[in-house]
Scaffold this motif. Sequence first.
Motif, PDB file in Angstrom:
ATOM      1  N   ASN A   1       2.149   2.464   2.478  1.00 34.99           N
ATOM      2  CA  ASN A   1       1.805   3.181   3.708  1.00 34.99           C
ATOM      3  C   ASN A   1       2.879   2.871   4.738  1.00 34.99           C
ATOM      4  OD1 ASN A   1       0.654   4.425   5.897  1.00 34.99           O
ATOM      5  ND2 ASN A   1      -1.369   3.511   5.630  1.00 34.99           N
ATOM      6  N   THR A   2       4.041   3.440   4.523  1.00 41.24           N
ATOM      7  CA  THR A   2       5.211   3.111   5.338  1.00 41.24           C
ATOM      8  C   THR A   2       5.745   4.363   6.020  1.00 41.24           C
ATOM      9  OG1 THR A   2       6.574   3.292   3.342  1.00 41.24           O
ATOM     10  CG2 THR A   2       5.802   1.093   3.946  1.00 41.24           C
TER      11      THR A   2
ATOM     12  N   ASP B   1       0.818  -1.208   0.000  1.00 40.74           N
ATOM     13  CA  ASP B   1       0.000   0.000   0.000  1.00 40.74           C
ATOM     14  C   ASP B   1       0.858   1.267   0.000  1.00 40.74           C
ATOM     15  OD1 ASP B   1      -2.214  -1.618   0.127  1.00 40.74           O
ATOM     16  OD2 ASP B   1      -2.536  -1.338   2.283  1.00 40.74           O
TER      17      ASP B   1
ATOM     18  N   TYR C   1       2.373  14.886   9.454  1.00 37.51           N
ATOM     19  CA  TYR C   1       1.320  14.080   8.845  1.00 37.51           C
ATOM     20  C   TYR C   1       1.099  12.842   9.718  1.00 37.51           C
ATOM     21  CZ  TYR C   1       2.418  16.952   4.772  1.00 37.51           C
ATOM     22  OH  TYR C   1       2.645  18.005   3.927  1.00 37.51           O
ATOM     23  N   THR C   2       0.025  12.137   9.444  1.00 35.15           N
ATOM     24  CA  THR C   2      -0.222  10.887  10.152  1.00 35.15           C
ATOM     25  C   THR C   2      -0.706   9.855   9.155  1.00 35.15           C
ATOM     26  OG1 THR C   2      -1.220   9.928  12.150  1.00 35.15           O
ATOM     27  CG2 THR C   2      -2.644  11.322  10.782  1.00 35.15           C
ATOM     28  N   ASN C   3      -1.012   8.669   9.641  1.00 37.51           N
ATOM     29  CA  ASN C   3      -1.511   7.595   8.783  1.00 37.51           C
ATOM     30  C   ASN C   3      -2.395   6.682   9.621  1.00 37.51           C
ATOM     31  OD1 ASN C   3       0.197   5.124   9.741  1.00 37.51           O
ATOM     32  ND2 ASN C   3       1.689   6.780   9.469  1.00 37.51           N
ATOM     33  N   ARG C   4      -3.184   5.866   8.950  1.00 38.63           N
ATOM     34  CA  ARG C   4      -4.173   5.057   9.671  1.00 38.63           C
ATOM     35  C   ARG C   4      -3.534   4.018  10.577  1.00 38.63           C
ATOM     36  NH1 ARG C   4      -5.142   0.118   7.015  1.00 38.63           N
ATOM     37  NH2 ARG C   4      -4.282  -0.020   4.900  1.00 38.63           N
ATOM     38  N   HIS C   5      -2.350   3.496  10.203  1.00 32.60           N
ATOM     39  CA  HIS C   5      -1.704   2.487  11.050  1.00 32.60           C
ATOM     40  C   HIS C   5      -1.239   3.095  12.373  1.00 32.60           C
ATOM     41  CE1 HIS C   5      -2.010  -0.335   7.856  1.00 32.60           C
ATOM     42  NE2 HIS C   5      -1.053   0.174   7.108  1.00 32.60           N
TER      43      HIS C   5
ATOM     44  N   LYS D   1       5.927   8.517  13.384  1.00 28.72           N
ATOM     45  CA  LYS D   1       4.664   7.830  13.085  1.00 28.72           C
ATOM     46  C   LYS D   1       4.849   6.951  11.846  1.00 28.72           C
ATOM     47  CE  LYS D   1       1.782  11.330  15.277  1.00 28.72           C
ATOM     48  NZ  LYS D   1       0.773  12.405  15.102  1.00 28.72           N
TER      49      LYS D   1
ATOM     50  N   THR E   1       6.006   8.093   6.971  1.00 32.32           N
ATOM     51  CA  THR E   1       5.138   9.263   6.965  1.00 32.32           C
ATOM     52  C   THR E   1       5.931  10.444   7.503  1.00 32.32           C
ATOM     53  OG1 THR E   1       3.099   7.996   7.244  1.00 32.32           O
ATOM     54  CG2 THR E   1       3.046  10.294   7.929  1.00 32.32           C
TER      55      THR E   1
ATOM     56  N   GLY F   1       4.399   4.243   9.388  1.00 30.30           N
ATOM     57  CA  GLY F   1       3.244   3.389   9.102  1.00 30.30           C
ATOM     58  C   GLY F   1       3.585   1.917   9.089  1.00 30.30           C
TER      59      GLY F   1
END
Length: 455
Positions: free
Chosen positions: A99-100, A97, A106-110, A326, A102, A328
């Motif tokens: 989504n590693t 994804d 910023y932030t991420n869902r994980h 943060k 960040t 991900g």
Amino acid sequence: MNTYSKEQGDVNATELRRKYTDRNLSAAAKALADEDAAYFIHQSLSTPVLNVLSRAEGIYIYDLDDKAYIDMHGNGVHAAGFNNDTIIEAAIAALRDKNTFTPRRYTNRHAVALAKKLVEITPAGLDRVLFAPGGSEAIEMAVMLAKQVTGKWKTISFWDSYHGNGFQASSIGGEELFKGGNGPMMPGALHVEFPNYYRNPWGFTTQEAVDDEIIRQMSILFEKEGDIACVIGEPVSATPIVPSPTFWVRVKALCEKHGALLIFDEIIEGFGRTGRMFACEHFVTPDILVLGKSLGGGLLPFAGIVANERFNVLQHRSIGHFTHEKNGLCSAVGLAMITYLQEHELVRQADEVGTLALQWLEAMKERRPSVGHIYGKGLHIGIELVIDKKDKHKAIADAEMVMYKAMERGIAFKIIEGNFITLRPSLLIQWDEMKLALEQIEACIQEVEEGLYYD
């Protein structure tokens, strides 16, 4: 002539270590070990290496010749086992994804999901989270937070403790190995004894007497030193010595009386090691809980702190301004690790297997003249070897021999303080596997007692 400290573990430059490597490492493994020694900076506890690994899986590590060892150390990262397939799949999904990493701001869902999960599973009153690349940095964050919110700058911690290798973390730690020769360390780092009821400097024979003396010394530091921001310690020590049920209750009351915070370093003990999700659940809830090691799922370095809502007051300061604050990918594996522990009831299993192991070891202590004391909770276990039970002299040479004999039988563990056999297997371990390991360790202890040394 170098002198080697054994306060943290076994020594990697003894004659017995040379015998072990000569006897057990293949030509290919020796070649890689020699290359390791040629390129890495040599330091105590790390160089030369003990062996060369090809992989790690579940409760096992495998050397280059594919010999399996039940690993009882794992640097504390393997609560859910080494290279757990479920956790690997979570990492692969995050990579796919993209989504590693960040960037900050910023932030991420994980990351959000992991923070939410930690607030959910930690004791009530721990409501705010910060992540860090590793345990040393998490300790730094915790202590800086305590200093900022209290307006004080001194700390009380414990001799023989380890809290990491940062300047502040090693100052707080109670081992010379990590700060000797560095000149002045962090000012205000004060120390007292940890409550060891089997072996204490005063010769006291009751838990109450030991606790009273340590609390007396802490009270003097609070009153005569002043400016104490926090008391920081492991709720159960790394050896692992278990304080009395009331010790930490009294320490927290002392902190509250003097406006200091209580910080628990659960980098080792957290995530089920002691038969509870967090070791503090055996005692009291700290103001700040420090987590690490297994938080990275056995795959990645990751750590963090969980603190009370009332400490969310540092908008004018930064105590954890890390590039990977943060991350991900790290957050995805941390969340997968916790979910795996819960879905497979590994904390309950650690409690059950650990209880059986401690009962078995107490019986072994009666059989073996060199076993002075058994320590532990859950799968956080220590065996102290002594020359004789009356005088309690540490059996340092014997412990090293037992370690190498056990390695040759496929059981790997770490020696701490020269004579403590420490057993911290993955929480995946079943009782039949644990019993096999304990039987092999006893066989090695018996051989050394009978003069069958590691030659």
